[in-house]
Design a protein around this motif. Sequence first.
Motif, PDB file in Angstrom:
ATOM      1  N   PHE A   1       0.863  -1.176   0.000  1.00 42.77           N
ATOM      2  CA  PHE A   1       0.000   0.000   0.000  1.00 42.77           C
ATOM      3  C   PHE A   1       0.901   1.227   0.000  1.00 42.77           C
ATOM      4  N   ILE A   2       0.707   2.127  -0.969  1.00 44.59           N
ATOM      5  CA  ILE A   2       1.565   3.298  -1.135  1.00 44.59           C
ATOM      6  C   ILE A   2       0.692   4.530  -0.963  1.00 44.59           C
ATOM      7  N   ARG A   3       1.019   5.346   0.037  1.00 50.92           N
ATOM      8  CA  ARG A   3       0.160   6.467   0.397  1.00 50.92           C
ATOM      9  C   ARG A   3       0.865   7.813   0.179  1.00 50.92           C
ATOM     10  N   ASN A   4       0.278   8.635  -0.680  1.00 53.64           N
ATOM     11  CA  ASN A   4       0.618  10.049  -0.789  1.00 53.64           C
ATOM     12  C   ASN A   4       2.097  10.319  -1.080  1.00 53.64           C
ATOM     13  N   GLY A   5       2.786   9.375  -1.729  1.00 53.85           N
ATOM     14  CA  GLY A   5       4.182   9.588  -2.044  1.00 53.85           C
ATOM     15  C   GLY A   5       5.095   9.630  -0.843  1.00 53.85           C
ATOM     16  N   ARG A   6       4.613   9.148   0.309  1.00 56.86           N
ATOM     17  CA  ARG A   6       5.406   9.260   1.537  1.00 56.86           C
ATOM     18  C   ARG A   6       5.497   7.978   2.339  1.00 56.86           C
ATOM     19  N   GLU A   7       4.523   7.093   2.214  1.00 60.02           N
ATOM     20  CA  GLU A   7       4.489   5.899   3.064  1.00 60.02           C
ATOM     21  C   GLU A   7       4.282   4.650   2.211  1.00 60.02           C
ATOM     22  N   ILE A   8       5.059   3.616   2.536  1.00 59.99           N
ATOM     23  CA  ILE A   8       4.916   2.317   1.879  1.00 59.99           C
ATOM     24  C   ILE A   8       4.729   1.262   2.963  1.00 59.99           C
ATOM     25  N   THR A   9       3.636   0.536   2.864  1.00 63.19           N
ATOM     26  CA  THR A   9       3.417  -0.634   3.722  1.00 63.19           C
ATOM     27  C   THR A   9       3.552  -1.864   2.842  1.00 63.19           C
ATOM     28  N   ILE A  10       4.458  -2.754   3.222  1.00 59.78           N
ATOM     29  CA  ILE A  10       4.721  -3.929   2.386  1.00 59.78           C
ATOM     30  C   ILE A  10       4.513  -5.196   3.211  1.00 59.78           C
ATOM     31  N   ASN A  11       3.855  -6.160   2.604  1.00 61.55           N
ATOM     32  CA  ASN A  11       3.545  -7.417   3.276  1.00 61.55           C
ATOM     33  C   ASN A  11       4.031  -8.581   2.412  1.00 61.55           C
TER      34      ASN A  11
ATOM     35  N   ILE B   1       7.607  -0.697  -6.985  1.00 67.64           N
ATOM     36  CA  ILE B   1       6.914  -0.006  -5.890  1.00 67.64           C
ATOM     37  C   ILE B   1       7.364   1.444  -5.781  1.00 67.64           C
ATOM     38  N   LEU B   2       8.686   1.678  -5.819  1.00 66.05           N
ATOM     39  CA  LEU B   2       9.170   3.057  -5.755  1.00 66.05           C
ATOM     40  C   LEU B   2       8.804   3.848  -7.007  1.00 66.05           C
ATOM     41  N   CYS B   3       8.636   3.174  -8.141  1.00 71.83           N
ATOM     42  CA  CYS B   3       8.189   3.878  -9.347  1.00 71.83           C
ATOM     43  C   CYS B   3       6.815   4.506  -9.134  1.00 71.83           C
ATOM     44  N   VAL B   4       5.922   3.771  -8.495  1.00 70.17           N
ATOM     45  CA  VAL B   4       4.588   4.313  -8.192  1.00 70.17           C
ATOM     46  C   VAL B   4       4.714   5.497  -7.240  1.00 70.17           C
ATOM     47  N   LEU B   5       5.521   5.337  -6.197  1.00 67.03           N
ATOM     48  CA  LEU B   5       5.704   6.421  -5.227  1.00 67.03           C
ATOM     49  C   LEU B   5       6.281   7.675  -5.885  1.00 67.03           C
ATOM     50  N   LEU B   6       7.263   7.504  -6.772  1.00 69.48           N
ATOM     51  CA  LEU B   6       7.862   8.653  -7.444  1.00 69.48           C
ATOM     52  C   LEU B   6       6.852   9.357  -8.334  1.00 69.48           C
ATOM     53  N   ARG B   7       5.974   8.599  -8.975  1.00 71.88           N
ATOM     54  CA  ARG B   7       4.914   9.216  -9.781  1.00 71.88           C
ATOM     55  C   ARG B   7       3.943   9.972  -8.879  1.00 71.88           C
ATOM     56  N   GLN B   8       3.645   9.422  -7.698  1.00 72.96           N
ATOM     57  CA  GLN B   8       2.787  10.139  -6.753  1.00 72.96           C
ATOM     58  C   GLN B   8       3.415  11.474  -6.336  1.00 72.96           C
ATOM     59  N   ARG B   9       4.737  11.531  -6.341  1.00 67.99           N
ATOM     60  CA  ARG B   9       5.443  12.748  -5.960  1.00 67.99           C
ATOM     61  C   ARG B   9       5.606  13.719  -7.134  1.00 67.99           C
TER      62      ARG B   9
ATOM     63  N   LEU C   1       7.787   7.951 -25.284  1.00 72.90           N
ATOM     64  CA  LEU C   1       7.720   8.287 -23.861  1.00 72.90           C
ATOM     65  C   LEU C   1       6.562   7.562 -23.182  1.00 72.90           C
ATOM     66  N   VAL C   2       5.409   7.591 -23.799  1.00 71.36           N
ATOM     67  CA  VAL C   2       4.251   6.896 -23.214  1.00 71.36           C
ATOM     68  C   VAL C   2       4.527   5.397 -23.145  1.00 71.36           C
ATOM     69  N   ARG C   3       5.157   4.875 -24.179  1.00 71.14           N
ATOM     70  CA  ARG C   3       5.459   3.443 -24.243  1.00 71.14           C
ATOM     71  C   ARG C   3       6.415   3.004 -23.146  1.00 71.14           C
ATOM     72  N   HIS C   4       7.346   3.882 -22.783  1.00 68.00           N
ATOM     73  CA  HIS C   4       8.405   3.500 -21.844  1.00 68.00           C
ATOM     74  C   HIS C   4       8.311   4.225 -20.505  1.00 68.00           C
ATOM     75  N   THR C   5       7.114   4.648 -20.129  1.00 71.65           N
ATOM     76  CA  THR C   5       6.900   5.221 -18.797  1.00 71.65           C
ATOM     77  C   THR C   5       6.688   4.100 -17.795  1.00 71.65           C
ATOM     78  N   ARG C   6       7.365   4.191 -16.659  1.00 72.59           N
ATOM     79  CA  ARG C   6       7.199   3.188 -15.611  1.00 72.59           C
ATOM     80  C   ARG C   6       5.897   3.434 -14.853  1.00 72.59           C
ATOM     81  N   ALA C   7       5.257   2.344 -14.460  1.00 71.48           N
ATOM     82  CA  ALA C   7       4.051   2.356 -13.608  1.00 71.48           C
ATOM     83  C   ALA C   7       2.877   3.085 -14.249  1.00 71.48           C
ATOM     84  N   ILE C   8       2.869   3.196 -15.569  1.00 71.23           N
ATOM     85  CA  ILE C   8       1.796   3.945 -16.221  1.00 71.23           C
ATOM     86  C   ILE C   8       0.449   3.236 -16.088  1.00 71.23           C
ATOM     87  N   SER C   9       0.455   1.914 -15.980  1.00 72.61           N
ATOM     88  CA  SER C   9      -0.806   1.190 -15.849  1.00 72.61           C
ATOM     89  C   SER C   9      -1.275   1.112 -14.396  1.00 72.61           C
TER      90      SER C   9
END
Length: 316
Positions: A61-71, A89-97, A230-238
Motif C-alpha cells: 500500500f503506497i500512500r501520498n508519495g510518503r508511506e509504503i506498507t509492504i507485506n 513499488i518506488l516507481c509508483v511512489l515517485l509518480r505520486q510525488r 515516452l508513453v510506451r516506456h513510462t514506468r508504472a503507467i498502468s
Amino acid sequence: MKSYKAYNLCIASELQLPELTETEGDPDVIVRFGKVDNATAMQHDGGQNFLGEIPEVAECFIRNGREITINPLAGVDEALVRTVLLGPILCVLLRQRGLLVLHASCININDKGVAFMGGSGWGKSTLATAFHNRGYDVLTDDVLPIQIKTGQPIVFPSYPQFKLCPDAATSLGHDTKSLLPVSQNSFKVAYKLSGGFQQTPLPLHNIYVLDKGSEHKITRIEPQEAFVELVRHTRAISSISEHEFMANHLHLCSELIKNVRFSRFTRKPSLGDLPELVKLVEDDLAELNEQDECSALKAPQTGSLGLYEQSPPAWA
C-alpha cells in the motif's frame, strides 16, 4: 529502522536495503512491514492511495508519495522483496510525488544527463556500464526519475548498482563468479559500483531510444514519435490510473519533448561492438554541441550594443 539515500529522497525503512547508501536526516519516505486490511484497501483510488500486488512476492500500500506498507508472502527471498521495492513499488511512489519515471538508464557526460530508454533486455544497463568502464559517472539503472517544473528537466540519481546479464558482465570485463544474483533464481547479476556514481541531480539533455537493426546508426526523432516512445516506456503507467495523474503525465511528456533532444539509437545485437557504440554516442554528442555553438553565433543581434541573445536550440 535505517535511513538510506536514493532518488533524491531520504528513505527510512524497516526492510534493510544494502543496495542503497546509508544517510541521516528527516525521512521523506517511510517503509514499514504490515498487513493490508479491508479498511486500508478501501482507500485505494488509483492515485495518491495505491493498493497493489506483486504476484508471488508481496502486497503493498503506497500512500501520498510518503508511506509504503509492504507485506511479503511467507518464505519469499528477501532480495526479491528488495528488488520489487526498489523497482516497481518506488516507481509508483515517485509518480505520486509528481515525477516522470521512465524505463531508462542515465550517465553523466560533461555534467549533462544522457539517457538510454527501452524495454527490458534492450541493453540499457549494458550500455551504461560500458560508459562507466570508459570513466563516465552513472546516475541511474533501469529507473529514470525526472523532475519537470520550469526550464531544464532534472534527473535524480538512483543508487550505485547495475543489474546485468552474465554474458554482458563478462564482455565488460567483470568476473561473474564474484557477482551475486540480483535475487534467488534471477538470471541477472548485481554489479555494485565502488566509484563513478553521480550522487547529485543533473540536467537531462539527451534521450536515446534504443532499437535493434542490421547496422549501428543514430537518427533524430520528430516530436510526435518521441511522445509515443515516452508513453510506451513510462514506468508504472498502468498502475496510477486516476484521471488527474494521467492528464499530468501527458503534460510532463510534452514538456520533456520541448527541452530534451530525442534520437533513435539502432544497434546490431553484438556485445563485442560496445566500444564502437560508445564512440558513436560520443561523436553524436560532439556534433550536436557544435551545432548548438553555431546556432548561438548566428542568433540575431539585439540592442544598440550589438549583444547577442542566445537563441533556443534548434531541437526545442
